[in-house]
Design a protein around this motif. Structure first.
Motif, PDB file in Angstrom:
ATOM      1  N   SER A 132      33.103  41.325  36.724  1.00 57.44           N
ATOM      2  CA  SER A 132      33.371  39.895  36.884  1.00 57.44           C
ATOM      3  C   SER A 132      33.882  39.284  35.584  1.00 57.44           C
ATOM      4  O   SER A 132      34.565  38.257  35.603  1.00 57.44           O
ATOM      5  N   ALA A 133      33.548  39.933  34.455  1.00 56.43           N
ATOM      6  CA  ALA A 133      33.997  39.422  33.163  1.00 56.43           C
ATOM      7  C   ALA A 133      35.318  40.042  32.718  1.00 56.43           C
ATOM      8  O   ALA A 133      35.897  39.590  31.726  1.00 56.43           O
ATOM      9  N   THR A 134      35.801  41.054  33.461  1.00 57.40           N
ATOM     10  CA  THR A 134      36.996  41.768  33.000  1.00 57.40           C
ATOM     11  C   THR A 134      38.135  41.741  34.024  1.00 57.40           C
ATOM     12  O   THR A 134      39.114  41.016  33.847  1.00 57.40           O
ATOM     13  N   ILE A 135      38.014  42.498  35.118  1.00 61.77           N
ATOM     14  CA  ILE A 135      39.170  42.630  36.015  1.00 61.77           C
ATOM     15  C   ILE A 135      39.064  41.868  37.334  1.00 61.77           C
ATOM     16  O   ILE A 135      40.078  41.643  37.995  1.00 61.77           O
ATOM     17  N   LEU A 148      36.352  46.729  49.640  1.00 65.95           N
ATOM     18  CA  LEU A 148      37.135  45.509  49.863  1.00 65.95           C
ATOM     19  C   LEU A 148      38.572  45.648  49.347  1.00 65.95           C
ATOM     20  O   LEU A 148      38.796  46.150  48.246  1.00 65.95           O
ATOM     21  N   PRO A 149      39.547  45.175  50.112  1.00 64.94           N
ATOM     22  CA  PRO A 149      40.923  45.112  49.595  1.00 64.94           C
ATOM     23  C   PRO A 149      41.040  43.972  48.585  1.00 64.94           C
ATOM     24  O   PRO A 149      40.273  43.006  48.633  1.00 64.94           O
ATOM     25  N   THR A 150      41.970  44.079  47.671  1.00 62.82           N
ATOM     26  CA  THR A 150      42.139  43.050  46.633  1.00 62.82           C
ATOM     27  C   THR A 150      43.441  42.283  46.858  1.00 62.82           C
ATOM     28  O   THR A 150      44.322  42.721  47.605  1.00 62.82           O
ATOM     29  N   GLY A 151      43.532  41.125  46.205  1.00 62.81           N
ATOM     30  CA  GLY A 151      44.752  40.337  46.270  1.00 62.81           C
ATOM     31  C   GLY A 151      45.073  39.792  47.638  1.00 62.81           C
ATOM     32  O   GLY A 151      46.242  39.578  47.977  1.00 62.81           O
ATOM     33  N   GLN A 152      44.033  39.531  48.442  1.00 60.19           N
ATOM     34  CA  GLN A 152      44.265  39.084  49.821  1.00 60.19           C
ATOM     35  C   GLN A 152      43.932  37.611  50.028  1.00 60.19           C
ATOM     36  O   GLN A 152      43.877  37.148  51.163  1.00 60.19           O
ATOM     37  N   GLY A 153      43.663  36.903  48.967  1.00 59.23           N
ATOM     38  CA  GLY A 153      43.463  35.462  49.099  1.00 59.23           C
ATOM     39  C   GLY A 153      42.043  35.058  49.427  1.00 59.23           C
ATOM     40  O   GLY A 153      41.079  35.785  49.177  1.00 59.23           O
ATOM     41  N   ILE A 154      41.899  33.881  50.013  1.00 58.60           N
ATOM     42  CA  ILE A 154      40.625  33.212  50.188  1.00 58.60           C
ATOM     43  C   ILE A 154      39.677  33.960  51.104  1.00 58.60           C
ATOM     44  O   ILE A 154      38.456  33.960  50.901  1.00 58.60           O
ATOM     45  N   PHE A 155      40.196  34.640  52.151  1.00 53.98           N
ATOM     46  CA  PHE A 155      39.310  35.303  53.110  1.00 53.98           C
ATOM     47  C   PHE A 155      38.514  36.423  52.442  1.00 53.98           C
ATOM     48  O   PHE A 155      37.283  36.493  52.567  1.00 53.98           O
ATOM     49  N   ILE A 156      39.191  37.312  51.731  1.00 55.40           N
ATOM     50  CA  ILE A 156      38.509  38.424  51.076  1.00 55.40           C
ATOM     51  C   ILE A 156      37.598  37.916  49.965  1.00 55.40           C
ATOM     52  O   ILE A 156      36.497  38.439  49.747  1.00 55.40           O
ATOM     53  N   PHE A 216      41.048  36.522  42.170  1.00 53.57           N
ATOM     54  CA  PHE A 216      41.256  35.088  41.957  1.00 53.57           C
ATOM     55  C   PHE A 216      42.501  34.810  41.120  1.00 53.57           C
ATOM     56  O   PHE A 216      42.548  33.818  40.381  1.00 53.57           O
ATOM     57  N   SER A 217      43.507  35.638  41.243  1.00 52.96           N
ATOM     58  CA  SER A 217      44.689  35.526  40.388  1.00 52.96           C
ATOM     59  C   SER A 217      45.452  34.225  40.585  1.00 52.96           C
ATOM     60  O   SER A 217      46.159  33.765  39.691  1.00 52.96           O
ATOM     61  N   GLY A 218      45.330  33.596  41.742  1.00 51.90           N
ATOM     62  CA  GLY A 218      46.074  32.374  42.021  1.00 51.90           C
ATOM     63  C   GLY A 218      45.543  31.148  41.311  1.00 51.90           C
ATOM     64  O   GLY A 218      46.140  30.075  41.406  1.00 51.90           O
ATOM     65  N   LEU A 219      44.427  31.284  40.577  1.00 48.33           N
ATOM     66  CA  LEU A 219      43.796  30.118  39.939  1.00 48.33           C
ATOM     67  C   LEU A 219      44.152  29.984  38.470  1.00 48.33           C
ATOM     68  O   LEU A 219      43.647  29.077  37.801  1.00 48.33           O
ATOM     69  N   GLY A 220      44.983  30.862  37.958  1.00 48.41           N
ATOM     70  CA  GLY A 220      45.298  30.828  36.530  1.00 48.41           C
ATOM     71  C   GLY A 220      44.239  31.571  35.732  1.00 48.41           C
ATOM     72  O   GLY A 220      43.147  31.848  36.236  1.00 48.41           O
ATOM     73  N   GLU A 221      44.534  31.884  34.482  1.00 48.99           N
ATOM     74  CA  GLU A 221      43.622  32.728  33.701  1.00 48.99           C
ATOM     75  C   GLU A 221      42.240  32.111  33.534  1.00 48.99           C
ATOM     76  O   GLU A 221      41.220  32.742  33.805  1.00 48.99           O
ATOM     77  N   GLY A 267      40.874  29.482  35.174  1.00 48.38           N
ATOM     78  CA  GLY A 267      40.258  29.206  36.466  1.00 48.38           C
ATOM     79  C   GLY A 267      39.764  30.464  37.143  1.00 48.38           C
ATOM     80  O   GLY A 267      38.713  30.462  37.798  1.00 48.38           O
ATOM     81  N   ALA A 268      40.514  31.561  36.989  1.00 49.55           N
ATOM     82  CA  ALA A 268      40.110  32.825  37.601  1.00 49.55           C
ATOM     83  C   ALA A 268      38.819  33.340  36.984  1.00 49.55           C
ATOM     84  O   ALA A 268      37.928  33.849  37.690  1.00 49.55           O
ATOM     85  N   LEU A 269      38.675  33.213  35.652  1.00 49.15           N
ATOM     86  CA  LEU A 269      37.446  33.662  34.992  1.00 49.15           C
ATOM     87  C   LEU A 269      36.258  32.826  35.446  1.00 49.15           C
ATOM     88  O   LEU A 269      35.179  33.366  35.741  1.00 49.15           O
ATOM     89  N   LEU A 270      36.451  31.521  35.534  1.00 50.43           N
ATOM     90  CA  LEU A 270      35.356  30.660  35.992  1.00 50.43           C
ATOM     91  C   LEU A 270      34.981  30.969  37.438  1.00 50.43           C
ATOM     92  O   LEU A 270      33.797  30.996  37.793  1.00 50.43           O
ATOM     93  N   ALA A 271      35.983  31.216  38.295  1.00 51.79           N
ATOM     94  CA  ALA A 271      35.717  31.544  39.697  1.00 51.79           C
ATOM     95  C   ALA A 271      34.979  32.870  39.804  1.00 51.79           C
ATOM     96  O   ALA A 271      34.062  33.035  40.619  1.00 51.79           O
ATOM     97  N   SER A 272      35.361  33.833  38.964  1.00 52.14           N
ATOM     98  CA  SER A 272      34.708  35.139  38.981  1.00 52.14           C
ATOM     99  C   SER A 272      33.253  35.020  38.541  1.00 52.14           C
ATOM    100  O   SER A 272      32.349  35.600  39.153  1.00 52.14           O
ATOM    101  N   PHE A 273      33.001  34.246  37.479  1.00 49.91           N
ATOM    102  CA  PHE A 273      31.631  34.016  37.039  1.00 49.91           C
ATOM    103  C   PHE A 273      30.846  33.237  38.089  1.00 49.91           C
ATOM    104  O   PHE A 273      29.623  33.380  38.208  1.00 49.91           O
ATOM    105  N   ALA A 274      31.543  32.403  38.860  1.00 46.19           N
ATOM    106  CA  ALA A 274      30.866  31.645  39.916  1.00 46.19           C
ATOM    107  C   ALA A 274      30.354  32.584  41.006  1.00 46.19           C
ATOM    108  O   ALA A 274      29.247  32.398  41.530  1.00 46.19           O
ATOM    109  N   THR A 275      31.135  33.615  41.364  1.00 42.33           N
ATOM    110  CA  THR A 275      30.655  34.588  42.356  1.00 42.33           C
ATOM    111  C   THR A 275      29.484  35.375  41.785  1.00 42.33           C
ATOM    112  O   THR A 275      28.567  35.766  42.507  1.00 42.33           O
ATOM    113  N   PHE A 276      29.518  35.630  40.477  1.00 43.18           N
ATOM    114  CA  PHE A 276      28.391  36.275  39.821  1.00 43.18           C
ATOM    115  C   PHE A 276      27.152  35.395  39.957  1.00 43.18           C
ATOM    116  O   PHE A 276      26.046  35.880  40.216  1.00 43.18           O
ATOM    117  N   PHE A 277      27.341  34.084  39.842  1.00 40.27           N
ATOM    118  CA  PHE A 277      26.243  33.129  39.964  1.00 40.27           C
ATOM    119  C   PHE A 277      25.666  33.124  41.375  1.00 40.27           C
ATOM    120  O   PHE A 277      24.455  32.916  41.560  1.00 40.27           O
TER     121      PHE A 277
END
Length: 452
Positions: free
Chosen positions: A51-54, A120-128, A60-65, A67-77
């Motif tokens: 969650s801290a790296t890739i 899980l497949p990656t890069g599939q948007g909001i559903f995945i 979450f690539s569509g959120l910008g660098e 935003g993507a890190l914050l979104a990733s940490f949010a799933t960790f939360f």
């Protein structure tokens, strides 16, 4: 009708057989708890590191660098958000129906959730991304029951004079899993191309966890219910049944004290092991391999600190070990961020090792300390609520808040992050003064009421 008498030899043989069965169950409880802890924390460690790296770029690539890190940490939360719910549900069920069935269920749930994350497949948007959040929730829910249930199975099977050392084996699953996770990720990231690692390399740890789950499940099926719970059930047959959640009525201050006491041990771990990864690569300029190696070394050393903490707590007391752990965390936290900011890998490793060593000293004494605060009827619920709410309030948001502060405060914002962590450590050291250590070495099967 003849009267049958039991010879002294028969009584002695019966006592010997009971002792052998007790020791066998004690060993099985330790093996089951340690393996379960390793699996649960291995999955958490892998997810935290990724969650801290890739994961930001994969999901979450569509959120910008940023935003993507914050979104990733949010799933960790989310995993931590689910832990108190798992603690409440599993604690209630564990106090009502027994520790064993709850542990079997939580173990299976974690194994399945981890396997599905790896598929899980990656890069599939909001559903995945939503599916990822749901599976992360299941992981957290399972850990909410597993973390305390495995400890209590061991604590209630263990002889009082060995509770500290045996309990430490439950929690060293966390640094062991961190070592294995970082070794595996370091090897995969170093041997695979970036494209291969992001395509399928990161999946291997999640998929492999299912084999560990099967081994652990086999051991747990052979484990009996604890004597303390059986004694409590016999007593409850002639008394009014006690709901585990009544601990909030009978011992609310104990729960609050244990939450505050445990706060820095939970928080410091995730500040160093999760946010520290991001800080080392983004602010410190270290490679991912160097960052994984730093945490691998620090966690490896901390394994021995955990066992030492449990062993020492059997001799000098649980509270004394907690104070020593607070001191080590204070020194390590004070040095980690400046060391990383200076670009010194050696100093970064030393500081991280001292900080995480202090964390694991506390982890070694924690299972026994928490089990000794609550009577059998509410022990699962009381321990689980204390442990998991400390994690939810202080540990879960730590990487997210640290990342937010880093974006808000510029390159020297780590001083603020460090200052907050040091403040929580000081608070815990003070709260520990008011925690009871009177039940050390006591038979937990005889601890039936909070008034005992």
């Amino acid at each position: 009708m003849s009267n049958r008498t039991t010879s002294p030899e028969t009584e002695e043989l019966k006592a010997l057989n009971e002792s052998l069965v007790s020791k066998r169950q004690e060993r099985r409880a330790v093996a089951s708890g340690a393996l379960g802890s390793a699996l649960e924390w291995f999955d958490f460690a892998i997810y935290g590191a990724l969650s801290a790296t890739i994961f930001p770029s994969l999901f979450f690539s569509g959120l910008g660098e940023g935003g993507a890190l914050l979104a990733s940490f949010a799933t960790f939360f989310v995993g931590f958000l689910a832990r108190p719910l798992g603690a409440v549900v599993c604690g209630f069920l564990g106090d009502r129906f027994g520790r064993r069935p709850v542990l079997l269920g939580s173990f299976v749930a974690m194994g399945i959730a981890s396997l599905l994350i790896g598929l899980l497949p990656t890069g599939q948007g909001i559903f995945i991304a939503t599916v990822l959040v749901f599976l992360r929730f299941i992981q957290g829910f399972s850990l909410g029951g597993e973390a305390t249930g495995a400890q209590l199975m061991t604590m209630e099977h263990a002889v009082g004079s060995r509770r500290g050392i045996l309990g430490s084996f439950m929690n060293i699953g966390s640094p062991i899993s961190q070592v294995l996770a970082n070794v595996l990720l370091a090897v995969l990231s170093a041997t695979l191309t970036q494209e291969a690692f992001e395509s399928w390399g990161w999946r291997l740890p999640f998929i492999a966890a299912i084999f560990l789950a099967l081994i652990g499940l086999y051991i747990r099926i052979q484990l009996e219910e604890t004597r303390a719970f059986k004694v409590q059930q016999e007593a409850a047959a002639t008394q009014k049944k006690v709901n585990g959640l009544t601990v909030l009525k009978t011992q609310p201050l104990t729960v609050i004290r244990m939450i505050l006491q445990w706060a820095p041990f939970a928080q410091t771990f995730y500040i160093i092991a999760i946010y520290g990864l991001s800080f080392m690569t983004n602010q410190g300029g270290f490679t991912e391999a160097d960052s994984f190696t730093t945490l691998m070394i620090a966690n490896f050393v901390s394994i021995f600190c955990g066992v030492f903490g449990g062993w020492t707590s059997d001799r000098i007391g649980r509270k004394q070990v907690m104070w020593i752990g607070c001191a080590a965390m204070f020194v390590g936290s004070l040095g980690f961020f400046p060391a990383v900011n200076s670009g010194s890998l050696v100093l970064s490793i030393m500081a991280a090792t001292v900080a995480l060593g202090g964390v694991q000293l506390g982890f070694g004494a924690q299972p026994a300390l928490f089990a000794e605060q609550f009577p059998t009827a509410t022990r699962f619920t009381g321990s689980a609520l204390s442990l998991n709410f400390a994690t939810l309030i202080f540990a879960a948001p730590a990487p997210y808040i640290a990342a937010w502060l880093a974006q808000l405060g510029g390159e020297n914002s780590y001083w603020l992050v460090m200052g907050v962590n040091l403040g929580v450590i000081i608070m815990s050291a003070i709260v520990t003064i008011f925690i009871s250590d009177k039940n050390r070495h006591r038979d937990l099967a005889a601890f039936l009421s909070h008034r005992d």
